[in-house]
Design an enzyme around this catalytic site. Structure first.
Site, PDB file in Angstrom:
ATOM      1  CB  SER A 152      -0.859  -0.009   1.265  1.00 15.03           C
ATOM      2  OG  SER A 152      -1.382   1.270   1.514  1.00 15.03           O
ATOM      3  CE1 TYR A 165      -3.585  -1.871   5.132  1.00 17.04           C
ATOM      4  CE2 TYR A 165      -2.917   0.342   4.529  1.00 17.04           C
ATOM      5  CZ  TYR A 165      -3.445  -0.880   4.176  1.00 17.04           C
ATOM      6  OH  TYR A 165      -3.820  -1.115   2.884  1.00 17.04           O
ATOM      7  CE  LYS A 169      -1.548  -3.960   2.873  1.00 18.60           C
ATOM      8  NZ  LYS A 169      -1.816  -5.344   2.407  1.00 18.60           N
TER       9      LYS A 169
HETATM   10  P1  NAI Z   1     -11.649  -5.429   1.837  1.00 19.82           P
HETATM   11  O1  NAI Z   1     -11.878  -5.161   3.286  1.00 19.82           O
HETATM   12  O2  NAI Z   1     -12.826  -5.397   0.935  1.00 19.82           O
HETATM   13  O3  NAI Z   1     -10.894  -6.805   1.590  1.00 19.82           O
HETATM   14  C1  NAI Z   1     -10.080  -7.453   2.547  1.00 19.82           C
HETATM   15  C2  NAI Z   1     -10.597  -8.865   2.686  1.00 19.82           C
HETATM   16  O4  NAI Z   1      -9.693  -9.606   3.527  1.00 19.82           O
HETATM   17  C3  NAI Z   1     -11.968  -8.902   3.344  1.00 19.82           C
HETATM   18  O5  NAI Z   1     -12.874  -9.617   2.509  1.00 19.82           O
HETATM   19  C4  NAI Z   1     -11.712  -9.597   4.679  1.00 19.82           C
HETATM   20  O6  NAI Z   1     -12.799 -10.380   5.127  1.00 19.82           O
HETATM   21  C5  NAI Z   1     -10.503 -10.444   4.357  1.00 19.82           C
HETATM   22  N1  NAI Z   1      -9.773 -10.839   5.559  1.00 19.82           N
HETATM   23  C6  NAI Z   1      -9.490 -10.056   6.637  1.00 19.82           C
HETATM   24  N2  NAI Z   1      -8.815 -10.762   7.547  1.00 19.82           N
HETATM   25  C7  NAI Z   1      -8.635 -12.010   7.049  1.00 19.82           C
HETATM   26  C8  NAI Z   1      -7.985 -13.181   7.524  1.00 19.82           C
HETATM   27  N3  NAI Z   1      -7.386 -13.195   8.724  1.00 19.82           N
HETATM   28  N4  NAI Z   1      -7.966 -14.267   6.734  1.00 19.82           N
HETATM   29  C9  NAI Z   1      -8.572 -14.264   5.525  1.00 19.82           C
HETATM   30  N5  NAI Z   1      -9.230 -13.180   5.026  1.00 19.82           N
HETATM   31  C10 NAI Z   1      -9.246 -12.067   5.773  1.00 19.82           C
HETATM   32  O7  NAI Z   1     -10.577  -4.324   1.366  1.00 19.82           O
HETATM   33  P2  NAI Z   1      -9.790  -4.166  -0.032  1.00 19.82           P
HETATM   34  O8  NAI Z   1      -9.679  -2.733  -0.267  1.00 19.82           O
HETATM   35  O9  NAI Z   1     -10.351  -5.046  -1.071  1.00 19.82           O
HETATM   36  O10 NAI Z   1      -8.318  -4.669   0.384  1.00 19.82           O
HETATM   37  C11 NAI Z   1      -7.640  -5.739  -0.215  1.00 19.82           C
HETATM   38  C12 NAI Z   1      -6.150  -5.580   0.033  1.00 19.82           C
HETATM   39  O11 NAI Z   1      -5.669  -4.440  -0.679  1.00 19.82           O
HETATM   40  C13 NAI Z   1      -5.777  -5.368   1.485  1.00 19.82           C
HETATM   41  O12 NAI Z   1      -4.563  -6.039   1.770  1.00 19.82           O
HETATM   42  C14 NAI Z   1      -5.567  -3.867   1.561  1.00 19.82           C
HETATM   43  O13 NAI Z   1      -4.722  -3.508   2.619  1.00 19.82           O
HETATM   44  C15 NAI Z   1      -4.953  -3.600   0.211  1.00 19.82           C
HETATM   45  N6  NAI Z   1      -5.035  -2.221  -0.232  1.00 19.82           N
HETATM   46  C16 NAI Z   1      -6.237  -1.699  -0.648  1.00 19.82           C
HETATM   47  C17 NAI Z   1      -6.283  -0.408  -1.108  1.00 19.82           C
HETATM   48  C18 NAI Z   1      -7.507   0.182  -1.674  1.00 19.82           C
HETATM   49  O14 NAI Z   1      -7.424   1.279  -2.281  1.00 19.82           O
HETATM   50  N7  NAI Z   1      -8.661  -0.428  -1.529  1.00 19.82           N
HETATM   51  C19 NAI Z   1      -5.088   0.473  -1.079  1.00 19.82           C
HETATM   52  C20 NAI Z   1      -3.881  -0.192  -0.685  1.00 19.82           C
HETATM   53  C21 NAI Z   1      -3.887  -1.493  -0.275  1.00 19.82           C
END
Ligand code: NAI
Length: 307
Positions: A152, A165, A169
């Site tokens: 990130s 975080y 990251k």
């Molecule tokens: P999101 O919250 O929709 O997706 C994260 C998913 O990981 C969720 O479905 C959650 O249930 C799952 N999760 C959480 N803990 C878990 C565990 N212990 N075991 C298995 N699954 C687990 O958020 P998003 O935005 O789709 O994030 C996806 C990745 O992208 C994350 O790593 C986030 O940090 C990263 N990210 C997202 C950005 C964005 O602009 N949306 C920016 C930079 C990084």
């Protein structure tokens, strides 16, 4: 254009029950991969459990793809082992892992609660390692593998209120680079994506839901997870259809007189040159950085100074 195919390949996508992970799982399946869709299905702070992964599996099956659901948590070594074992049991191999699962527990640095800090590190950084190690072992046996780690801009550049975080990251990049270096001789490539997309994680910060939809990031993940990918040790920012390298460079710097032990005052006086980034190189490992420093070490040794 040569096709990016995942036909016959098996991918594990963590946190694929929604947001970016769901888009990655759908794109990998559309391109022929059998996908283990992993998600604990909890809330944004990582509490609770639902069957979010099942819905994505239904979606993939409905589109004629191959997928299986998994609810193990990435945040323990046992969860990582069980997830990879499930992919091996169900599909016979593991070719690609997308370490996407994530939670948030933002607090300004002075107010951090250590349980929150550790929970965030457990999912993002340790979780990526717990899933990747058993997968790495399986990939090493088969002489082929692709890792896509998810970092990130909070990790690469910092972000207010995100000490847990951001540090996790940034750690993910260190992990991915070591996996790249150790994996290369086994046909295992490892790269990092820094995505930007509107999901539940960012909906309070990002507008423009369509321009910033996860579908604009998924093609990069599909490429990096595919056999066609040749790159390794790279970090790439992706959002709104824009893709760019993020890198750590070594500036040309300032070399003190090799015949003297430098003073703090001399360092202060040369800070402009030390920080100048108009000329730089990009070492691809710690030994490569050492090679770049070798002439300065040699000059100091020749001048009779201890290094
Ligand atoms: P999101 O919250 O929709 O997706 C994260 C998913 O990981 C969720 O479905 C959650 O249930 C799952 N999760 C959480 N803990 C878990 C565990 N212990 N075991 C298995 N699954 C687990 O958020 P998003 O935005 O789709 O994030 C996806 C990745 O992208 C994350 O790593 C986030 O940090 C990263 N990210 C997202 C950005 C964005 O602009 N949306 C920016 C930079 C990084």
């Amino acid at each position: 254009m040569e096709e990016v195919s995942l036909s016959g390949r098996v991918a594990v996508v963590t946190g694929a029950g929604g947001g970016l992970g769901r888009a990655y799982a759908l794109e990998l399946a559309r391109r022929g991969a059998a996908v283990l869709v992993n998600d604990t299905g909890g809330t944004l702070d990582g509490t609770g459990q639902t069957s979010a992964a099942d819905a994505v599996v239904e979606e993939i099956l409905g589109l004629g793809g191959r997928a299986a659901s998994n609810q193990d948590s990435v945040s323990t070594p046992e969860g990582g082992e069980a997830m990879v074992a499930a992919a091996l049991d169900r599909f016979g191999r593991v070719d690609a892992v997308v370490n996407n699962a994530g939670i948030l527990r933002d607090k300004s640095f002075g107010k951090i609660d250590w349980d929150d800090f550790h929970a965030v590190q457990d999912v993002h950084l340790r979780g990526a390692a717990y899933v990747s190690q058993p997968a790495f072992r399986a990939m090493r046996e088969q002489g082929y593998g692709r890792f896509v780690f998810v970092s990130s801009n909070a990790g690469t550049f910092g972000s207010f209120g995100q000490a847990s975080y951001g540090s996790a990251k940034a750690g993910v990049i260190g992990l991915a680079q070591v996996v790249a270096i150790e994996g290369q001789r086994h046909g295992i490539l490892s790269n990092v994506v820094c995505p930007l997309a509107r999901t539940r994680m960012t909906e309070s910060m990002l507008d423009a839901p369509e321009a910033l939809s996860p579908e604009h990031v998924a093609p990069l993940v599909a490429y990096l997870a595919s056999e066609r990918c040749r790159e390794t040790h790279q970090v790439i920012s992706a959002g709104a259809g824009h893709f760019a390298r993020v890198f750590t460079g070594l500036g040309a710097g300032w070399q003190a007189d090799p015949a003297e032990v430098v003073s703090a005052e001399a360092v202060a006086e040369h800070m402009d040159r030390i920080l100048d980034s108009s000329t730089y190189s990009i070492p691809l490992s710690a030994p490569e950085e050492l090679e770049m420093l070798a002439p300065y070490v040699a000059a100091r040794t020749a001048a009779g100074q201890a290094v």
